[in-house]
Design an enzyme around this catalytic site. Structure first.
Site, mmCIF file in Angstrom:
data_model
loop_
_atom_site.group_PDB
_atom_site.id
_atom_site.type_symbol
_atom_site.label_atom_id
_atom_site.label_comp_id
_atom_site.label_asym_id
_atom_site.label_seq_id
_atom_site.Cartn_x
_atom_site.Cartn_y
_atom_site.Cartn_z
ATOM 1 N N MET A 330 64.004 57.240 -6.789
ATOM 2 C CA MET A 330 63.775 58.485 -6.059
ATOM 3 C C MET A 330 63.130 58.168 -4.720
ATOM 4 O O MET A 330 62.143 57.445 -4.647
ATOM 5 C CB MET A 330 62.878 59.430 -6.883
ATOM 6 C CG MET A 330 62.485 60.698 -6.160
ATOM 7 S SD MET A 330 63.919 61.636 -5.611
ATOM 8 C CE MET A 330 63.258 62.413 -4.152
ATOM 9 N N GLU A 365 67.955 53.858 -1.356
ATOM 10 C CA GLU A 365 66.724 54.637 -1.173
ATOM 11 C C GLU A 365 66.159 54.476 0.237
ATOM 12 O O GLU A 365 65.599 55.426 0.799
ATOM 13 C CB GLU A 365 65.683 54.223 -2.216
ATOM 14 C CG GLU A 365 66.131 54.382 -3.659
ATOM 15 C CD GLU A 365 66.714 55.746 -3.977
ATOM 16 O OE1 GLU A 365 66.218 56.756 -3.435
ATOM 17 O OE2 GLU A 365 67.675 55.808 -4.757
ATOM 18 N N GLU A 387 73.137 62.224 -0.416
ATOM 19 C CA GLU A 387 73.547 61.208 -1.385
ATOM 20 C C GLU A 387 74.829 60.482 -0.980
ATOM 21 O O GLU A 387 74.968 59.278 -1.217
ATOM 22 C CB GLU A 387 73.699 61.844 -2.773
ATOM 23 C CG GLU A 387 72.425 62.482 -3.311
ATOM 24 C CD GLU A 387 71.270 61.488 -3.467
ATOM 25 O OE1 GLU A 387 71.498 60.265 -3.335
ATOM 26 O OE2 GLU A 387 70.150 61.935 -3.727
#
Length: 931
Positions: A330, A365, A387
């Site tokens: 994340m 990330e 994304e």
């Protein structure tokens, strides 16, 4: 976020199984008209009822934009013994229109006190006015009712005291545990807020459009450290010997990027070229596994700063390996959290695939620090802007920083994997409506991640890398610290000079983002003319089916075609924006191949003699086609079989040249389909075909199987080929493979697990060893002792291959218990067991009988739950199984549970049934001729 698809990159490899199948001053335009105070008074029946019986003054899922946050002062004190936390916050807000209430998100928090101060109150230090707090849990909202109407264009300060338990799952502010070498269980507290879970940790405006600055203070015991988005600026001692860390104020950002952790981890640090301090954290016993991640992070951060021509805007970047984590990673700004398998590299047990995966996830990330964090989508319907770009940037950044990993050859699989889903009618557009938290979670899937990346790569190939890069840099600079939508990206790219054709970028790209599916380009050569036709490609639906026609209606793509011919080395381009078109060739050609290097997101079918010409070419001199073109042909041929457009024997004939193939990715692509057919037939227990197919594979690939060593030598692709071939050979009970693996496993056991086996064959050795009771039990014991997440993955996979159902059931029970096998690995475990012929019904029965218990562990709509549903059902291939699954899904719908994954599963099973009905006899006959 990485999934696999987080919160999907499968390459988002979750656990051990990688599934193929989510302004300096804010400018906000409300998508809803806000009910006025008069409307609230005159029409109370139109509004919901709060938990205390009073009317709740807001009825929409989305927050009103009358009040916007500017700054949060957030204080948190978690207690890692009682597993709860107390907290308080002050939110500075700007009132844009007069109102008598403020609507915030809050989920599961106990609000103890709420007060309001105006700018005048703050100036003269007047106490805050107490606010009435109404709660409407159905929308996860609270309303702060103010005693006097708030005036437009003024700032106010809202203070809230609240408390809650640390969450049991993987969202919000939750607890995670790990075991030390000495057997002690330790607890840490960590956050994970994307997409809609910041509201579980503090009351907030929990939508991406509401960007604000955050100043965070964390109280802790001296044995712990605290981490947050920004560097710590000071620590003060408070009552009871506790310490309070004060962190710097963040840049303007969305709530889902806020992060804080209280733990006892150790770190390794380095400094990037621009002076940014980069640190990698892990539990103390795993500190030695952090060094590769630090090296990769420093390289990739330097690359991104140069590539984007925008400095990383924070003074530090932390990467933390979390023992319990739902997704792959994340992208919290400045404090990225990872599953241990996505960050920690152990040279003794991590394979070359593990290394590639870790590098990909770090690259993904870090790309988010620009795409997603610096520029954020306006709403979750455009999560692909985050994304898809981060997945695309994996390709660009890993190729540049780690060329030896040869990631470029692997990116094609990203597109091939999403085509499996996108060619089903149950797919959805990249930019898709999503309102509820469950719908938003479902957006984190292969379409958002992988299709998003693939259409960006196609556009880059069409425009040229230089022009595309200039456009995205313009986009990032223009919308820094702001929110953007699809059109903003297309407008940034539209300022470029195009290729002499009348191409409108926005018009072109909306055909790829606003409609679902993938086009099929049908090519028919007639002399020196190429007749082109585009259709919607549908897997499992044939042209003769009555539903085929209606499913084609209103579908049209603007397709940037590329093609090569036998008569020149030139790559030709053509822009297809109509249903049909004709191309005139300058000279006669013996073959034509469309979609050069498979950079386009479309499938090609060659009518007439087109496929025969290409099969002849491959058999005579396959090197006349580029390696990626050979891979693309194999992929498209077998996809066309599933659509009823090409016979299976023709597609299998295409693979006969593979004995002379020198490109390992092409060899692996052909092998992948043969292995898939074997597993499909084996699960149906059709023994004559499985025996003949097994014999064919071992005979046909014997020369390359016999060439494999049991070492870690060679290039990345040499090592990947070794892993795939030996794993398959042992699965097919190839005697030399079984003997060698058994020998290595025995030596490993005799050394008490201390023998270093080559990492590329470790999973194979463990899998063979797991077939005996003694070996299985020893592996389970070693699983509990291992400090390497990579090794635990390999052991768990091996354990799941057992032929004994009682052992498989024990694994599931351990996964549900969550101690020996962590709950985070349960979805992947069920997926793997279901692919074991001895475990397929066991896993499915377990899901049906334990659905309520699974819902307590995983959020509805979460990637883990979707993976469990798909993983335990999508391999079914009989009408009885289809009916059983359909009845179960209908029973859940009766309970109010209706997920997109249900339709995907039913369509996938129907496709499997159709494939067997159409191709079983063809496969049987082809094998009889071939062996």
């Amino acid at each position: 976020m990485v999934n696999s698809c987080r919160k999907l990159n499968c390459n988002i490899y979750i656990g051990f199984y990688c599934s193929a199948i989510i302004l300096p001053l804010i400018c906000i335009c409300s998508q809803f008209s806000q009910p006025t105070i008069d409307q609230f008074t005159k029409d109370p029946g139109a509004f919901p009822v709060a938990t205390n019986g009073e009317l709740f003054p807001w009825r929409e899922l989305r927050l009103p934009t009358v009040v916007i946050p500017l700054h949060y002062d957030l204080f948190i004190h978690p207690n890692l013994t009682s597993l709860d936390f107390v907290a308080s916050e002050k939110i500075e807000v700007l009132v844009r229109d007069a109102t008598q209430f403020i609507i915030l998100h809050s989920n599961g928090l106990e609000i103890m006190n709420a007060t309001l101060q105006s700018e005048e109150d703050l100036r003269y230090r007047k106490p805050g006015k107490k606010l009435t707090v109404l709660s409407y849990p159905a929308h996860q909202q609270i309303a702060l009712m103010v005693p006097e109407k708030l005036r437009a264009d003024l700032r106010y300060s809202v203070a809230i005291d609240f408390q809650a338990k640390l969450a049991d799952g993987f969202e919000g502010f939750y607890k995670s545990t790990y075991r030390t070498l000495g057997g002690e269980t330790r607890t840490i507290a960590v956050t994970d807020f994307e997409p809609t879970e910041a509201r579980m940790a503090f009351p907030c405006f929990d939508e991406p459009l509401f960007k604000a600055n955050f100043s965070i203070k964390i109280r802790r015991e001296s044995r712990h450290i605290a981490l947050s988005n920004m560097p710590k600026i000071k620590t003060v001692e408070v009552d009871g010997g506790l310490l309070e860390d004060h962190f710097g104020t963040t840049v303007k950002m969305s709530t889902y990027l806020v992060a804080y952790i209280v733990c006892d981890f150790n770190s390794v640090s380095g400094t990037a070229s621009s002076g940014v301090k980069v640190s990698v954290y892990a539990s103390p016993d795993k500190w030695s596994q952090t060094h590769y991640a630090l090296e990769a992070s420093l390289k990739l951060l330097d690359f991104y700063e140069k590539y984007f021509d925008i400095q990383y805007p924070l003074p530090k970047l932390d990467l933390v390996a979390i023992p319990d984590f739902a997704s792959g990673a994340m992208e919290n700004w400045g404090l990225i959290t990872y599953r241990e398998t996505s960050l920690l590299f152990d040279p003794k047990t991590s394979s070359t695939s593990d290394k590639l995966w870790i590098t990909e996830v770090i690259a993904h990330e870090l790309a988010h620090q620009w795409f997603g964090n610096l520029v954020t989508m306006e709403w979750w319907n455009d999560i692909w802007l985050n994304e898809g770009f981060a997945t695309y940037m994996e390709l660009i950044s890993v190729n540049a920083t780690y060329p030896e990993l040869q990631f470029d050859d692997d990116f094609m699989n990203t597109c091939f994997e999403v085509i499996k889903k996108d060619s089903l009618n149950s797919s959805h557009p990249i930019s898709n409506q999503a309102e509820t938290p469950t719908q938003i979670q479902e957006m984190f899937d292969a379409v958002s991640y992988k299709k998003g990346a693939c259409i960006l790569n196609m556009l880059k190939d069409f425009l040229s890398e230089g022009k595309f890069k200039t456009g995205i840099i313009h986009y990032l600079k223009k919308f820094s610290y702001r929110n953007a939508k699809n059109d903003d990206l297309w407008n940034s790219l539209s300022n470029l000079t195009f290729l002499g054709e009348n191409v409108e970028i926005k018009e072109m790209m909306t055909t790829w983002t606003l409609q679902k599916g993938i086009p099929l380009v049908v090519v028919k050569q007639e002399g020196r003319s190429l007749r082109l036709r585009q259709e919607r490609f549908l897997n499992g639906v044939f042209r003769e089916d009555p539903e085929w026609g209606p499913l084609q209606e209103r579908y049209l793509w603007h397709i940037p075609l590329t093609y090569a011919t036998s008569s020149s080395n030139e790559i030709h381009k053509h822009f297809l924006k109509s249903k049909t078109d004709t191309l005139d060739l300058p000279e006669t050609t013996s073959w034509v191949k469309f979609n050069v290097d498979s950079n386009g997101y479309y499938i090609v079918h060659y009518e007439g003699h087109g496929w025969d010409q290409l099969i002849t070419l491959l058999n005579q001199n396959h090197t006349l086609l580029r390696p990626k073109d050979r891979i693309g042909l194999i992929h498209d041929a077998f996809q066309l079989v599933s659509a009823g457009r090409l016979t299976l024997d023709k597609a299998l004939d295409l693979t006969r040249y593979l004995q002379r193939e020198t490109s390992i990715p092409a060899l692996l692509k052909g092998l992948e389909y043969l292995e898939l057919f074997y597993h499909t037939i084996d699960r149906r227990n059709i023994s004559d075909i499985t025996e003949n197919l097994k014999h064919y594979i071992l005979q046909y690939f014997k020369p390359v199987i016999d060439m494999q060593s049991w070492s870690d030598e060679g290039s990345v692709w040499d090592r990947m080929l070794r892993s795939v071939l030996l794993k398959l050979a042992c699965y097919l009970n190839h005697t030399p493979c079984i003997q060698k693996a058994t020998e290595l496993f025995s030596q490993w056991v005799e050394s008490s697990g201390k023998l270093n086996i080559s990492t590329d064959v470790l999973k194979i050795v463990y899998s063979v060893g797991a077939q005996t009771t003694a070996g299985w039990n020893y592996l389970l014991e070693q699983y509990g002792l291992s400090l390497s997440a990579a090794e635990k993955n390999k052991i768990l996979y091996a354990l799941s291959t057992s032929k004994h159902q009682e052992k498989l059931m024990k694994l599931i029970e351990l996964g549900m218990e969550g101690k020996v096998i962590k709950t985070q690995d349960l979805a992947a475990l069920l997926h793997a067991i279901a692919r074991n012929p001895k475990g397929q019904q066991l896993a499915w029965n377990f899901v049906k009988e334990n659905w309520t218990h699974l819902l307590k562990k995983f959020d509805l709509g979460s990637f883990a739950l979707r993976m469990i549903i798909f993983g335990t059902t999508s391999h079914f291939s009989s009408k009885d199984e289809l009916q059983e699954v359909k009845l179960f899904f209908e029973s859940l719908k009766d309970q109010g549970v209706d997920l997109e994954i249900f339709q995907i599963v039913l369509e996938t099973i129907s496709k499997n049934i159709r494939w067997l009905e159409k191709n079983l006899s063809t496969l049987r006959n082809w094998l009889l001729i071939s062996i």
